[in-house]
Design an enzyme around this catalytic site. Structure first.
Site, PDB file in Angstrom:
ATOM      1  N   GLU A  92       0.824  -1.251  -0.030  1.00 28.33           N
ATOM      2  CA  GLU A  92      -0.127  -0.208   0.157  1.00 28.33           C
ATOM      3  C   GLU A  92       0.955   1.166   0.265  1.00 28.33           C
ATOM      4  O   GLU A  92       1.843   1.449   0.739  1.00 28.33           O
ATOM      5  CB  GLU A  92      -0.905  -0.122   1.382  1.00 28.33           C
ATOM      6  CG  GLU A  92      -2.031  -1.169   1.602  1.00 28.33           C
ATOM      7  CD  GLU A  92      -2.929  -1.219   0.299  1.00 28.33           C
ATOM      8  OE1 GLU A  92      -3.084  -0.142  -0.630  1.00 28.33           O
ATOM      9  OE2 GLU A  92      -3.598  -2.389   0.032  1.00 28.33           O
ATOM     10  N   ARG A 131     -18.133  -0.552   5.921  1.00 28.22           N
ATOM     11  CA  ARG A 131     -19.380  -1.053   5.334  1.00 28.22           C
ATOM     12  C   ARG A 131     -19.986  -2.390   6.077  1.00 28.22           C
ATOM     13  O   ARG A 131     -20.946  -2.986   5.927  1.00 28.22           O
ATOM     14  CB  ARG A 131     -19.188  -1.614   3.861  1.00 28.22           C
ATOM     15  CG  ARG A 131     -18.113  -2.771   3.583  1.00 28.22           C
ATOM     16  CD  ARG A 131     -17.808  -2.849   2.064  1.00 28.22           C
ATOM     17  NE  ARG A 131     -16.489  -3.553   2.112  1.00 28.22           N
ATOM     18  CZ  ARG A 131     -16.273  -4.581   2.431  1.00 28.22           C
ATOM     19  NH1 ARG A 131     -17.080  -5.557   2.920  1.00 28.22           N
ATOM     20  NH2 ARG A 131     -15.050  -5.121   2.264  1.00 28.22           N
ATOM     21  N   CYS A 149      -7.798  -1.630   8.575  1.00 31.40           N
ATOM     22  CA  CYS A 149      -6.649  -1.595   7.876  1.00 31.40           C
ATOM     23  C   CYS A 149      -5.945  -0.424   7.404  1.00 31.40           C
ATOM     24  O   CYS A 149      -5.040   0.216   8.095  1.00 31.40           O
ATOM     25  CB  CYS A 149      -6.281  -2.818   6.830  1.00 31.40           C
ATOM     26  SG  CYS A 149      -6.513  -4.228   6.939  1.00 31.40           S
ATOM     27  N   HIS A 199      -1.340  -5.384   2.089  1.00 29.90           N
ATOM     28  CA  HIS A 199      -2.362  -6.327   2.223  1.00 29.90           C
ATOM     29  C   HIS A 199      -2.032  -7.715   1.571  1.00 29.90           C
ATOM     30  O   HIS A 199      -1.216  -7.640   0.257  1.00 29.90           O
ATOM     31  CB  HIS A 199      -3.479  -5.686   1.427  1.00 29.90           C
ATOM     32  CG  HIS A 199      -4.361  -5.067   2.031  1.00 29.90           C
ATOM     33  ND1 HIS A 199      -4.871  -3.637   2.042  1.00 29.90           N
ATOM     34  CD2 HIS A 199      -5.181  -5.554   3.280  1.00 29.90           C
ATOM     35  CE1 HIS A 199      -5.834  -3.406   2.988  1.00 29.90           C
ATOM     36  NE2 HIS A 199      -6.017  -4.419   3.707  1.00 29.90           N
TER      37      HIS A 199
HETATM   38  N1  PCA Z   1      -8.492  -6.743   6.858  1.00 34.06           N
HETATM   39  C1  PCA Z   1      -9.276  -5.629   6.974  1.00 34.06           C
HETATM   40  C2  PCA Z   1      -9.177  -5.688   8.415  1.00 34.06           C
HETATM   41  C3  PCA Z   1      -8.530  -6.564   8.944  1.00 34.06           C
HETATM   42  C4  PCA Z   1      -7.891  -7.271   7.936  1.00 34.06           C
HETATM   43  O1  PCA Z   1      -7.121  -8.361   7.860  1.00 34.06           O
HETATM   44  C5  PCA Z   1      -9.155  -4.428   6.194  1.00 34.06           C
HETATM   45  O2  PCA Z   1      -8.662  -4.640   5.202  1.00 34.06           O
HETATM   46  O3  PCA Z   1      -9.341  -3.355   6.480  1.00 34.06           O
END
Ligand code: PCA
Length: 204
Positions: free
Chosen positions: A80, A90, A143, A165
């Site tokens: 990211e 959501r 996140c 991610h």
């Molecule tokens: N993914 C979520 C929150 C926790 C996770 O592992 C997100 O992308 O916000």
């Protein structure tokens, strides 16, 4: 030795697994040359997650902080680039709260960039034959929340920090039919490479 803080998240939205937690647990047991690794698994709860992360940063005084989370639908390990100052869920977090249209830091800047060497990380992970890429949205759920809170807290310091991610794992295929998955082994290798690159860049 470079001190690296690596975090994952617990499962959320009724799921039983979160690959980011599995990656953290796998790397916890591994030695990475030149790295003193500290790990934690954060709750998927808006305020508590960022409070705990700030506490861990104070406690371990890391040179590098890398936070991981699951992104269902992504087919590659996604580095990211930017966190935005917006909570807009959501779905409810694990405390049952749905936060909508709220700034993360009142009067904070609209966005904060990663300070991780993400292009070098993507290149190094791809060189190992693992799918990786840059992403310009970490979403508006927990996140992005910890990513923004961390970049805000560490602004002006020499700490390199950012968010990665990861895709779903094969073990989650039944719960997320039709969405791409990546083996846990590949995900663990990708994050280990990312840690090595960050530690090298920090030393340079
Ligand atoms: N993914 C979520 C929150 C926790 C996770 O592992 C997100 O992308 O916000």
């Amino acid at each position: 030795m470079k001190r690296v803080l690596l975090t994952g998240f617990e499962p959320f939205a009724g799921a039983s697994l979160n690959p980011s937690e599995q990656i953290v647990n796998a790397l916890k047991a591994r030695q990475i040359e030149g790295v003193e690794l500290h790990t934690a698994v954060l709750p998927v709860v808006f305020t508590e997650s960022s409070e705990l992360l700030r506490h861990l940063i104070k406690l371990h005084n890391p040179d590098v902080v890398i936070c991981l989370g699951q992104a269902e639908g992504r087919s590659e390990v996604s580095f990211e680039r930017v966190a935005i100052n917006l909570d807009d869920a959501r779905l409810a977090d694990n405390a049952g709260r749905t936060v909508t249209d709220q700034p993360i830091v009142e009067d904070g800047p609209e966005a904060k960039f990663t300070t991780l060497p993400v292009k070098e990380m993507v290149a190094a992970v791809r060189a190992e034959g693992i799918a990786a890429g840059l992403s310009t949205t970490a979403g508006t759920f927990v996140c992005n929340h910890i990513f923004y809170a961390m970049q805000h807290a560490l602004a002006g310091t020499s700490v390199l920090s950012g968010f990665i991610h990861v895709p779903l794992m094969a073990e989650q295929a039944a719960d997320f039919a039709g969405l791409p998955t990546m083996t846990l082994d590949q995900q663990v290798r990708a994050i280990e490479i990312a840690i090595r690159v960050a530690a090298e860049v920090w030393s340079a």
